[in-house]
Design an enzyme around this catalytic site. Sequence first.
Site, PDB file in Angstrom:
ATOM      1  N   HIS A 199      89.895  73.654  87.279  1.00 22.53           N
ATOM      2  CA  HIS A 199      89.082  72.821  86.205  1.00 22.53           C
ATOM      3  C   HIS A 199      89.015  71.366  86.623  1.00 22.53           C
ATOM      4  CE1 HIS A 199      88.234  75.904  83.149  1.00 22.53           C
ATOM      5  NE2 HIS A 199      89.067  76.553  83.608  1.00 22.53           N
ATOM      6  N   ARG A 202      87.766  63.008  75.575  1.00 23.38           N
ATOM      7  CA  ARG A 202      88.802  62.392  75.678  1.00 23.38           C
ATOM      8  C   ARG A 202      88.726  60.897  76.283  1.00 23.38           C
ATOM      9  NH1 ARG A 202      93.718  65.260  74.270  1.00 23.38           N
ATOM     10  NH2 ARG A 202      94.724  63.484  75.275  1.00 23.38           N
ATOM     11  N   LYS A 223      76.406  70.340  74.848  1.00 18.10           N
ATOM     12  CA  LYS A 223      76.208  70.509  73.537  1.00 18.10           C
ATOM     13  C   LYS A 223      75.077  69.451  72.984  1.00 18.10           C
ATOM     14  CE  LYS A 223      81.158  71.890  73.560  1.00 18.10           C
ATOM     15  NZ  LYS A 223      82.276  71.361  73.557  1.00 18.10           N
TER      16      LYS A 223
END
Length: 808
Positions: free
Chosen positions: A360, A549, A660
């Site tokens: 990732h 983040r 999203k």
Amino acid sequence: MKPSQRLEEIAAFKSAYTKKIEEVSGEYLSESSVLDQYQALAEIVMDKTASQWAKTRSQYDEIPHKRVYLFSIEFLIGRLLKAYVNSLDMEYTVKTAMAELGLDYETILSQETDPGLGNGGLGRLMACFLESSATLGFPFHGNGIHYKHGLFEQKIINGEQVEVADNWLRHGYPFEIRKPNESVVVKFYGNLHSEKVNGVLTFVHENYEPILAVPYDIPIKGYHNNTVNSLRLWSAEPIEEFDLPSFNEGQFLDAVRHKSEAEAITQILYPNDNKFDGKQLRLKQEYFFVCAGLKRMITRFKRYNNNCLDDFAEKICIHINDTHPALCGPEMMRIFMDEEGLSWDDAWKITVNSLTFTNHTVLPEALEKWPVDMMKFLLPRIYMIIEEINRQFQEDLRIKSGLNELQISSLSIIQDGQINMANLAIICCHSVNGVAALHSKILKEETFNGYYKLFPERFHSVTNGVTPRRFLINSNTGLRDLITESIGTDWINNLYALENLMNFKNDASFVERFNHIKLENKIHLSNHIKMHNHIDVNPESIFDIQVKRIHEYKRQLLNALQILHLYNHLKANPYLEIVPRTFIFAGKAAPGYYFAKEVIKLINAIANLVNHDKAIRDQIKVVFLANFNVSLGEIIYPAANISEQISTAGKEASGTGNMKFMMNGAVTLGTMDGANIEIHEAVGDDNIITFGLSADEVSHYQKNGGYSSVQIYENDERIQKIMHQLIDGTFGHLASFQSIYDSLLLYNDTYFVLKDFDSYANAQDQINKLYQDKNKWFEMSLCNVAYSGLFSSDRAILEYQKNIWKTL
Ligand code: NBG
């Protein structure tokens, strides 16, 4: 359903619910607290889900199907009550019943704490994968850690981040079932001795410290179907509550010491994202859940397969989410050899054939490397197996690969006294994948190039996805209803069907409703901002949002500096009219990440300056929302016009916030990085705004030099002005941002913020123009919803099934 049936259902629910309230609280409904009302609803929903859970289990056993077990150190599941109600198809019944009982459904839902069992995208992706798999009716179960304290709660005090412990279990958690009879003993420390048992050399682990792993199971319910899978989270407990001999001697502290040391393993989630923290306790966590999860799963497999492990790899796939569970490789070898008596070669075959791995991140500071001494001390047998895996791997290369010794040692698992966990994972797994096209390309061509040349067939790419149930259907009900009324319900299980929305692009009433829904969502967010930040924002302004983040590579700093420039520009041109803009930020910084915390401070300082300056005439507002989590995201995504995805190209593996936002009709303002590239491809040039260096250009500068931030600074007056403002008292005599100033000028701007400034500011100007053309903007927004089909996690799971787990 006929209206009479509906009425009956609502009446039945009301009576069951009032009874449940009495059971959970000993009070009549009229006397009950909101928490009682929440608990009663949770229990009703849990009862219904649990009976489907038992049924799913027996169906899976009847029709054997390859299962996938997902090991991940994070699962960021978000609130579950609404998700259960909707997936049980009870939304209408519950909402109507609540209203008739005079209760406020939203307030009841808000009683649920948001389990913060993850940092960000990596943990949330796993939650989306669980939901999609259950919705697809596919046996896929999670294994993770039952952290007592999730990610800290963020407060903003005097413009700075303050961390407060997150005690998510304070009121208990109604959606988990503790299974003490399925506990497992995990062994740490100690020493080994070898002995011959029936002529076979066997290793015996002695003087170890045993810790009990107790599982808690959470049901993962599919949407409008009968599938319920499991998320199993392991909690650490002492083998015996009290060490009685010590206690009898009156050494009370010794007696409780063991208890608290054992429990420490699952006390906290490490609050780092894209950063490796090499603490021994973290390594303990990693082995703890790997060992417990594998042991239970292998025991179960044997029970249903006549104690025979032969076709384990045909029936089971174990997926390693990033390197945190990479000890799955050596631990499987240990179980198969030391407990099941298999030979090394047989154990190795099963291990490699059942393991798959997703990477990732390519950030070097995030790649895990454990000191050999630490591993040897904490996990002596595991270390021995890692050494042997490495020795055999290198031996094989010497015989078969034609590589020289230098090349071979560059591929070693153990280098410079450290164990490289990505290397371990690649060697132990038969599949390795990246999470978006560019990221997978970088893995092959750079990060893992040596392995790619050896095993090209192991490398794959699966672009991430997000579940449309949580991030559109349940959180943007206005848009959901408009879509369903326009194109029917097919899109819920086949998100590509959203393309049919393009037929409505000239339908005046559709256009009006679509725009109206966005405005309503913006009003909803404005109310939230008013309540929490006491700032009035204009819902008609452009909502320009960056939530994720806080990290240097994600470049919230670029956004902040551009706002400061825009402010300067408006001050210098007092009659200038722009489309009013509300810049919204949210996100947590790791508590030890000084620079990221300075960025939060800077954003709040800019907010303070801009929001109070009358000369700006409210044309821009800046808001930093505290404590970003899944639930806050569900309010934010539906309200966005602009989705800021502005990482330094090549650094963001995929991003999932971008998806999203897109699904909810926001237009991406982004670099050509991560999945922004696929978003660009899906919507076309006209419906995304891109800017900045490409990943190749960034990599070229990094390898060959040639970038000078000072040179950019010297040639750009806008940049000179904002750089001075960082240190000249603009934000009050106490607030100076010297470290930010230095990182950009003295240390040559590692993340190319100044280099990309000009093209970013131009892109922002372009948005200002585009937004003024209402029709054009509507079309851009609609295209983003309509072409978001690719970004469903259903699609991602189907790709994993087909290409990686081979379950289709
Ligand atoms: C993150 C990446 C994101 C990506 C998610 C999910 C880590 C280590 N990686 O870009 O930074 O979207 O993983 O794949 O948290």
